[in-house]
Design a protein around this motif. Structure first.
Motif, PDB file in Angstrom:
ATOM      1  N   ALA A  69      -9.513  48.906   2.861  1.00  0.00           N
ATOM      2  CA  ALA A  69     -10.503  48.275   3.740  1.00  0.00           C
ATOM      3  C   ALA A  69     -10.465  48.908   5.128  1.00  0.00           C
ATOM      4  O   ALA A  69     -11.504  49.192   5.730  1.00  0.00           O
ATOM      5  CB  ALA A  69     -10.248  46.771   3.829  1.00  0.00           C
ATOM      6  N   TYR A  70      -9.280  49.150   5.640  1.00  0.00           N
ATOM      7  CA  TYR A  70      -9.112  49.786   6.952  1.00  0.00           C
ATOM      8  C   TYR A  70      -9.771  51.163   6.965  1.00  0.00           C
ATOM      9  O   TYR A  70     -10.496  51.511   7.904  1.00  0.00           O
ATOM     10  CB  TYR A  70      -7.620  49.886   7.272  1.00  0.00           C
ATOM     11  CG  TYR A  70      -7.316  50.522   8.600  1.00  0.00           C
ATOM     12  CD1 TYR A  70      -7.310  49.762   9.765  1.00  0.00           C
ATOM     13  CD2 TYR A  70      -7.022  51.871   8.705  1.00  0.00           C
ATOM     14  CE1 TYR A  70      -7.022  50.334  10.986  1.00  0.00           C
ATOM     15  CE2 TYR A  70      -6.734  52.456   9.920  1.00  0.00           C
ATOM     16  CZ  TYR A  70      -6.732  51.685  11.060  1.00  0.00           C
ATOM     17  OH  TYR A  70      -6.462  52.260  12.272  1.00  0.00           O
ATOM     18  N   LEU A  71      -9.519  51.931   5.918  1.00  0.00           N
ATOM     19  CA  LEU A  71     -10.106  53.271   5.844  1.00  0.00           C
ATOM     20  C   LEU A  71     -11.624  53.214   5.775  1.00  0.00           C
ATOM     21  O   LEU A  71     -12.317  54.014   6.409  1.00  0.00           O
ATOM     22  CB  LEU A  71      -9.547  54.027   4.633  1.00  0.00           C
ATOM     23  CG  LEU A  71      -8.096  54.474   4.769  1.00  0.00           C
ATOM     24  CD1 LEU A  71      -7.563  54.937   3.422  1.00  0.00           C
ATOM     25  CD2 LEU A  71      -7.960  55.558   5.805  1.00  0.00           C
ATOM     26  N   LEU A 121     -22.650  48.513   5.414  1.00  0.00           N
ATOM     27  CA  LEU A 121     -22.807  48.877   4.009  1.00  0.00           C
ATOM     28  C   LEU A 121     -21.977  50.110   3.674  1.00  0.00           C
ATOM     29  O   LEU A 121     -21.352  50.180   2.610  1.00  0.00           O
ATOM     30  CB  LEU A 121     -24.284  49.101   3.674  1.00  0.00           C
ATOM     31  CG  LEU A 121     -24.609  49.446   2.230  1.00  0.00           C
ATOM     32  CD1 LEU A 121     -24.169  48.326   1.288  1.00  0.00           C
ATOM     33  CD2 LEU A 121     -26.095  49.725   2.069  1.00  0.00           C
ATOM     34  N   LEU A 122     -21.950  51.092   4.566  1.00  0.00           N
ATOM     35  CA  LEU A 122     -21.123  52.286   4.360  1.00  0.00           C
ATOM     36  C   LEU A 122     -19.643  51.907   4.302  1.00  0.00           C
ATOM     37  O   LEU A 122     -18.917  52.368   3.415  1.00  0.00           O
ATOM     38  CB  LEU A 122     -21.370  53.309   5.472  1.00  0.00           C
ATOM     39  CG  LEU A 122     -20.465  54.540   5.465  1.00  0.00           C
ATOM     40  CD1 LEU A 122     -20.679  55.359   4.191  1.00  0.00           C
ATOM     41  CD2 LEU A 122     -20.699  55.380   6.718  1.00  0.00           C
ATOM     42  N   ALA A 123     -19.191  51.068   5.240  1.00  0.00           N
ATOM     43  CA  ALA A 123     -17.789  50.630   5.245  1.00  0.00           C
ATOM     44  C   ALA A 123     -17.460  49.916   3.934  1.00  0.00           C
ATOM     45  O   ALA A 123     -16.404  50.158   3.330  1.00  0.00           O
ATOM     46  CB  ALA A 123     -17.527  49.708   6.433  1.00  0.00           C
ATOM     47  N   TYR A 124     -18.362  49.059   3.500  1.00  0.00           N
ATOM     48  CA  TYR A 124     -18.176  48.315   2.253  1.00  0.00           C
ATOM     49  C   TYR A 124     -18.099  49.276   1.062  1.00  0.00           C
ATOM     50  O   TYR A 124     -17.212  49.155   0.212  1.00  0.00           O
ATOM     51  CB  TYR A 124     -19.339  47.338   2.086  1.00  0.00           C
ATOM     52  CG  TYR A 124     -19.334  46.567   0.793  1.00  0.00           C
ATOM     53  CD1 TYR A 124     -18.516  45.456   0.634  1.00  0.00           C
ATOM     54  CD2 TYR A 124     -20.162  46.935  -0.263  1.00  0.00           C
ATOM     55  CE1 TYR A 124     -18.518  44.734  -0.539  1.00  0.00           C
ATOM     56  CE2 TYR A 124     -20.172  46.222  -1.440  1.00  0.00           C
ATOM     57  CZ  TYR A 124     -19.341  45.125  -1.578  1.00  0.00           C
ATOM     58  OH  TYR A 124     -19.346  44.417  -2.748  1.00  0.00           O
ATOM     59  N   THR A 125     -18.987  50.224   1.011  1.00  0.00           N
ATOM     60  CA  THR A 125     -19.042  51.164  -0.106  1.00  0.00           C
ATOM     61  C   THR A 125     -17.776  52.019  -0.177  1.00  0.00           C
ATOM     62  O   THR A 125     -17.192  52.185  -1.255  1.00  0.00           O
ATOM     63  CB  THR A 125     -20.290  52.062   0.011  1.00  0.00           C
ATOM     64  OG1 THR A 125     -21.446  51.226   0.084  1.00  0.00           O
ATOM     65  CG2 THR A 125     -20.411  53.013  -1.151  1.00  0.00           C
ATOM     66  N   TRP A 150      -9.547  42.214  -2.834  1.00  0.00           N
ATOM     67  CA  TRP A 150     -10.198  42.550  -1.564  1.00  0.00           C
ATOM     68  C   TRP A 150     -11.714  42.614  -1.683  1.00  0.00           C
ATOM     69  O   TRP A 150     -12.422  42.581  -0.660  1.00  0.00           O
ATOM     70  CB  TRP A 150      -9.665  43.876  -1.024  1.00  0.00           C
ATOM     71  CG  TRP A 150      -8.396  43.684  -0.279  1.00  0.00           C
ATOM     72  CD1 TRP A 150      -7.131  43.821  -0.769  1.00  0.00           C
ATOM     73  CD2 TRP A 150      -8.255  43.273   1.070  1.00  0.00           C
ATOM     74  NE1 TRP A 150      -6.220  43.519   0.198  1.00  0.00           N
ATOM     75  CE2 TRP A 150      -6.884  43.186   1.346  1.00  0.00           C
ATOM     76  CE3 TRP A 150      -9.164  42.964   2.082  1.00  0.00           C
ATOM     77  CZ2 TRP A 150      -6.398  42.804   2.583  1.00  0.00           C
ATOM     78  CZ3 TRP A 150      -8.676  42.591   3.319  1.00  0.00           C
ATOM     79  CH2 TRP A 150      -7.308  42.512   3.559  1.00  0.00           C
ATOM     80  N   LEU A 151     -12.241  42.712  -2.884  1.00  0.00           N
ATOM     81  CA  LEU A 151     -13.696  42.770  -3.043  1.00  0.00           C
ATOM     82  C   LEU A 151     -14.358  41.485  -2.551  1.00  0.00           C
ATOM     83  O   LEU A 151     -15.465  41.526  -2.015  1.00  0.00           O
ATOM     84  CB  LEU A 151     -14.064  43.036  -4.503  1.00  0.00           C
ATOM     85  CG  LEU A 151     -13.648  44.401  -5.047  1.00  0.00           C
ATOM     86  CD1 LEU A 151     -14.001  44.499  -6.526  1.00  0.00           C
ATOM     87  CD2 LEU A 151     -14.276  45.524  -4.263  1.00  0.00           C
ATOM     88  N   ASN A 152     -13.688  40.355  -2.715  1.00  0.00           N
ATOM     89  CA  ASN A 152     -14.254  39.074  -2.279  1.00  0.00           C
ATOM     90  C   ASN A 152     -14.462  39.027  -0.765  1.00  0.00           C
ATOM     91  O   ASN A 152     -15.583  38.807  -0.304  1.00  0.00           O
ATOM     92  CB  ASN A 152     -13.376  37.922  -2.777  1.00  0.00           C
ATOM     93  CG  ASN A 152     -13.956  36.567  -2.444  1.00  0.00           C
ATOM     94  OD1 ASN A 152     -15.118  36.440  -2.104  1.00  0.00           O
ATOM     95  ND2 ASN A 152     -13.135  35.546  -2.542  1.00  0.00           N
ATOM     96  N   PRO A 153     -13.436  39.218   0.070  1.00  0.00           N
ATOM     97  CA  PRO A 153     -13.690  39.146   1.514  1.00  0.00           C
ATOM     98  C   PRO A 153     -14.600  40.257   2.012  1.00  0.00           C
ATOM     99  O   PRO A 153     -15.404  40.042   2.928  1.00  0.00           O
ATOM    100  CB  PRO A 153     -12.298  39.228   2.145  1.00  0.00           C
ATOM    101  CG  PRO A 153     -11.398  39.743   1.095  1.00  0.00           C
ATOM    102  CD  PRO A 153     -12.006  39.387  -0.218  1.00  0.00           C
ATOM    103  N   LEU A 154     -14.502  41.436   1.416  1.00  0.00           N
ATOM    104  CA  LEU A 154     -15.390  42.525   1.847  1.00  0.00           C
ATOM    105  C   LEU A 154     -16.852  42.201   1.541  1.00  0.00           C
ATOM    106  O   LEU A 154     -17.742  42.481   2.352  1.00  0.00           O
ATOM    107  CB  LEU A 154     -14.981  43.836   1.178  1.00  0.00           C
ATOM    108  CG  LEU A 154     -13.676  44.455   1.669  1.00  0.00           C
ATOM    109  CD1 LEU A 154     -13.306  45.651   0.808  1.00  0.00           C
ATOM    110  CD2 LEU A 154     -13.767  44.838   3.129  1.00  0.00           C
ATOM    111  N   THR A 155     -17.093  41.604   0.387  1.00  0.00           N
ATOM    112  CA  THR A 155     -18.462  41.222   0.029  1.00  0.00           C
ATOM    113  C   THR A 155     -18.971  40.126   0.961  1.00  0.00           C
ATOM    114  O   THR A 155     -20.129  40.156   1.391  1.00  0.00           O
ATOM    115  CB  THR A 155     -18.527  40.762  -1.439  1.00  0.00           C
ATOM    116  OG1 THR A 155     -18.042  41.826  -2.269  1.00  0.00           O
ATOM    117  CG2 THR A 155     -19.944  40.406  -1.844  1.00  0.00           C
ATOM    118  N   LYS A 156     -18.115  39.190   1.310  1.00  0.00           N
ATOM    119  CA  LYS A 156     -18.525  38.136   2.246  1.00  0.00           C
ATOM    120  C   LYS A 156     -18.876  38.720   3.616  1.00  0.00           C
ATOM    121  O   LYS A 156     -19.862  38.320   4.230  1.00  0.00           O
ATOM    122  CB  LYS A 156     -17.423  37.089   2.376  1.00  0.00           C
ATOM    123  CG  LYS A 156     -17.315  36.181   1.177  1.00  0.00           C
ATOM    124  CD  LYS A 156     -16.188  35.187   1.351  1.00  0.00           C
ATOM    125  CE  LYS A 156     -16.061  34.312   0.118  1.00  0.00           C
ATOM    126  NZ  LYS A 156     -14.921  33.389   0.216  1.00  0.00           N
TER     127      LYS A 156
END
Length: 186
Positions: A69-71, A121-125, A150-156
């Protein structure tokens, strides 16, 4: 892994400050530029350490997912952070004149907000791609479930960040009215 993430974050700010200080305070533009070029190398170090940790058989932890997520967020927002700090430092220590901030309204404001959301969106992808790649790398969902958590908080975050551009699209603001100075004859 957590300590390495914290160390990389601290080193990010240390290298940023050192590069900008060399550039603007000391006037060493080449050295400052060289130091600033080292900032993205921290991401490579963090990614390499994560891969080495996982390849070495370390138990998959929540912190491996945080590194992904940091990256993702540094890929999407790192350049803007560097540019922002460069402008601030240049004004404060380098005598760079302040550029007036443009007041955006209407279509220009809507476009700026959607471009900002596209960075999310780029960070998420990037983060999701790293998480899925690491899950595959460690042998599948059985071993990599903490990574996929981590997909859950990133999607939120992605969904919540969508609220602002939608609001601005609905109410983009109006052009500011020109206020002419009043004269005594009026």
């Amino acid at each position: 892994m957590l300590y390495l993430i914290i160390l990389c974050d601290i080193l990010f700010w240390v290298l940023l400050a050192a590069g900008l200080a060399a550039r603007y305070v000391k006037g060493w533009k080449r050295l400052g530029g060289g130091i600033l070029l080292c900032v993205p190398l921290l991401d490579v170090v963090l990614l390499g350490a994560t891969v080495i940790s996982l390849k070495g058989g370390a138990e998959v932890g929540i912190w491996h997912g945080l590194s992904a997520a940091y990256l993702g967020f540094t890929v999407a927002f790192g350049h803007d952070t560097l540019r922002w700090a460069d402008e601030k430092f240049g004004r404060r220590f380098g005598g760079v004149p302040e550029t007036p901030r443009e007041v955006l309204y209407g279509r220009d404001r809507v476009m700026r907000e959607w471009r900002s959301w596209l960075r999310f969106l780029l960070a998420y992808t990037v983060s999701c791609a790293l998480l899925i790649g690491m899950t595959w790398f460690v042998g599948g969902v059985e071993r990599g479930a903490l990574l996929l958590a981590w997909l859950n908080p990133l999607t939120k975050i992605l969904i919540y960040s969508l609220v602002w551009p939608v609001i601005v699209t609905i109410r983009p603001g109006r052009e500011p009215e020109e206020t002419a100075p009043r004269t005594t004859a009026e």
